[in-house]
Write a protein that holds these residues in place. Sequence first.
Motif, PDB file in Angstrom:
ATOM      1  N   VAL A 185       0.866  -1.180   0.000  1.00  0.00           N
ATOM      2  CA  VAL A 185       0.000   0.000   0.000  1.00  0.00           C
ATOM      3  C   VAL A 185       0.904   1.233   0.000  1.00  0.00           C
ATOM      4  CG1 VAL A 185      -1.761   1.291   1.269  1.00  0.00           C
ATOM      5  CG2 VAL A 185      -1.804  -1.216   1.273  1.00  0.00           C
ATOM      6  N   VAL A 186       0.628   2.184  -0.893  1.00  0.00           N
ATOM      7  CA  VAL A 186       1.463   3.370  -1.062  1.00  0.00           C
ATOM      8  C   VAL A 186       0.661   4.626  -0.748  1.00  0.00           C
ATOM      9  CG1 VAL A 186       2.744   4.782  -2.729  1.00  0.00           C
ATOM     10  CG2 VAL A 186       2.947   2.285  -2.790  1.00  0.00           C
ATOM     11  N   SER A 187       1.298   5.551  -0.035  1.00  0.00           N
ATOM     12  CA  SER A 187       0.677   6.853   0.217  1.00  0.00           C
ATOM     13  C   SER A 187       1.745   7.935   0.155  1.00  0.00           C
ATOM     14  CB  SER A 187      -0.014   6.883   1.589  1.00  0.00           C
ATOM     15  OG  SER A 187       0.935   6.907   2.644  1.00  0.00           O
ATOM     16  N   PHE A 188       1.287   9.197   0.119  1.00  0.00           N
ATOM     17  CA  PHE A 188       2.170  10.362   0.147  1.00  0.00           C
ATOM     18  C   PHE A 188       1.706  11.271   1.277  1.00  0.00           C
ATOM     19  CE2 PHE A 188       2.366   8.573  -4.029  1.00  0.00           C
ATOM     20  CZ  PHE A 188       3.719   8.612  -4.339  1.00  0.00           C
ATOM     21  N   PHE A 189       2.662  11.832   2.015  1.00  0.00           N
ATOM     22  CA  PHE A 189       2.337  12.619   3.200  1.00  0.00           C
ATOM     23  C   PHE A 189       3.501  13.545   3.510  1.00  0.00           C
ATOM     24  CE2 PHE A 189       5.466   9.985   4.948  1.00  0.00           C
ATOM     25  CZ  PHE A 189       5.763  10.384   6.245  1.00  0.00           C
ATOM     26  N   PHE A 190       3.382  14.353   4.543  1.00  0.00           N
ATOM     27  CA  PHE A 190       4.538  15.023   5.129  1.00  0.00           C
ATOM     28  C   PHE A 190       4.254  15.263   6.608  1.00  0.00           C
ATOM     29  CE2 PHE A 190       1.890  18.200   3.102  1.00  0.00           C
ATOM     30  CZ  PHE A 190       1.851  19.290   3.969  1.00  0.00           C
ATOM     31  N   THR A 191       5.301  15.243   7.409  1.00  0.00           N
ATOM     32  CA  THR A 191       5.131  15.205   8.861  1.00  0.00           C
ATOM     33  C   THR A 191       4.536  16.478   9.436  1.00  0.00           C
ATOM     34  OG1 THR A 191       7.413  15.963   9.256  1.00  0.00           O
ATOM     35  CG2 THR A 191       7.043  13.580   9.114  1.00  0.00           C
ATOM     36  N   LYS A 192       4.717  17.611   8.761  1.00  0.00           N
ATOM     37  CA  LYS A 192       4.194  18.879   9.275  1.00  0.00           C
ATOM     38  C   LYS A 192       2.766  19.139   8.816  1.00  0.00           C
ATOM     39  CE  LYS A 192       8.190  19.793  11.113  1.00  0.00           C
ATOM     40  NZ  LYS A 192       8.377  19.641  12.585  1.00  0.00           N
ATOM     41  N   CYS A 193       2.207  18.231   8.042  1.00  0.00           N
ATOM     42  CA  CYS A 193       0.860  18.413   7.498  1.00  0.00           C
ATOM     43  C   CYS A 193      -0.169  18.384   8.619  1.00  0.00           C
ATOM     44  CB  CYS A 193       0.561  17.310   6.489  1.00  0.00           C
ATOM     45  SG  CYS A 193      -1.131  17.295   5.861  1.00  0.00           S
ATOM     46  N   ALA A 194      -1.031  19.407   8.619  1.00  0.00           N
ATOM     47  CA  ALA A 194      -2.106  19.477   9.621  1.00  0.00           C
ATOM     48  C   ALA A 194      -3.468  19.272   8.971  1.00  0.00           C
ATOM     49  CB  ALA A 194      -2.068  20.830  10.327  1.00  0.00           C
ATOM     50  N   GLY A 195      -3.451  18.929   7.665  1.00  0.00           N
ATOM     51  CA  GLY A 195      -4.703  18.766   6.932  1.00  0.00           C
ATOM     52  C   GLY A 195      -5.102  17.313   6.822  1.00  0.00           C
ATOM     53  N   ILE A 196      -4.980  16.765   5.588  1.00  0.00           N
ATOM     54  CA  ILE A 196      -5.472  15.406   5.335  1.00  0.00           C
ATOM     55  C   ILE A 196      -4.520  14.319   5.823  1.00  0.00           C
ATOM     56  CG2 ILE A 196      -6.827  16.158   3.349  1.00  0.00           C
ATOM     57  CD1 ILE A 196      -4.670  14.987   1.540  1.00  0.00           C
ATOM     58  N   CYS A 197      -3.243  14.638   5.993  1.00  0.00           N
ATOM     59  CA  CYS A 197      -2.250  13.599   6.312  1.00  0.00           C
ATOM     60  C   CYS A 197      -2.543  12.849   7.608  1.00  0.00           C
ATOM     61  CB  CYS A 197      -0.852  14.204   6.354  1.00  0.00           C
ATOM     62  SG  CYS A 197      -0.297  14.889   4.777  1.00  0.00           S
TER      63      CYS A 197
END
Length: 235
Positions: free
Chosen positions: A93-105
């Motif tokens: 399973v693959v996803s994209f994110f970033f640690t500082k994200c306060a939205g959908i992540c």
Amino acid sequence: MGTRSYSKILFCSLIFISLFINCSKDPKDEYSEEITDFSLPQKDKLPLYYGKDLQPVWENKNSSKPREISKFIMKDQEDQNVSEGLCRGKITVVSFFFTKCAGICPTITNNLSLVQKEFEADPNIQILSFSATPDLDSPKVLKEYGSKRKIRYEKWKLLTGNQKEIYALARDSFNADTAIPKEDAKKKLTENDFLHSDHVYLLDSQLRLRGIYNGKMKSSIQELNSDIEVLKREL
């Protein structure tokens, strides 16, 4: 939205395009075989995806290559090298994110924890999450992020690396960009900017794309878990 609903919507849209945009001509004269050679959804079988529009195909009649994850070498939260070879022979399973994200992540991460829990005892199921801000997300930062969210290293790799390579992989393998919001349009975003979608992606043991899901919806993640069971029968 899961693979079945996504594929049905895309399937119907492609039929509409072929049949109604130019009724005076044969659609095969206007569009490639990838678009006009439809295949019907099949129960208990997942499609392969083709072309720039990710056309779902249940019966592979095309000679072209289906979508699959590109080659890559990244660093995970333990500062270990990870490549696409890790996906071979496993379901990923693959996803994209970033640690500082306060939205959908945070929502997507929380929902993917359901996948981790469901298949915690199965070594053939794994999750790869690529950082969209790799300049900020060092292996150390990723490890701290994973620890706070009870991400199990043996099951779930958080990946960082070269920004251009991650963006190219996201776009070329998954169409993982999302539409630029109107409020950001004036910022003149370029190919060096990346607005990741809320989708998560399912790869089979041959690295091929087999499913697309809405990472914000638990119902879609539940469908993802069901589709993983379908793919397990192919191993």
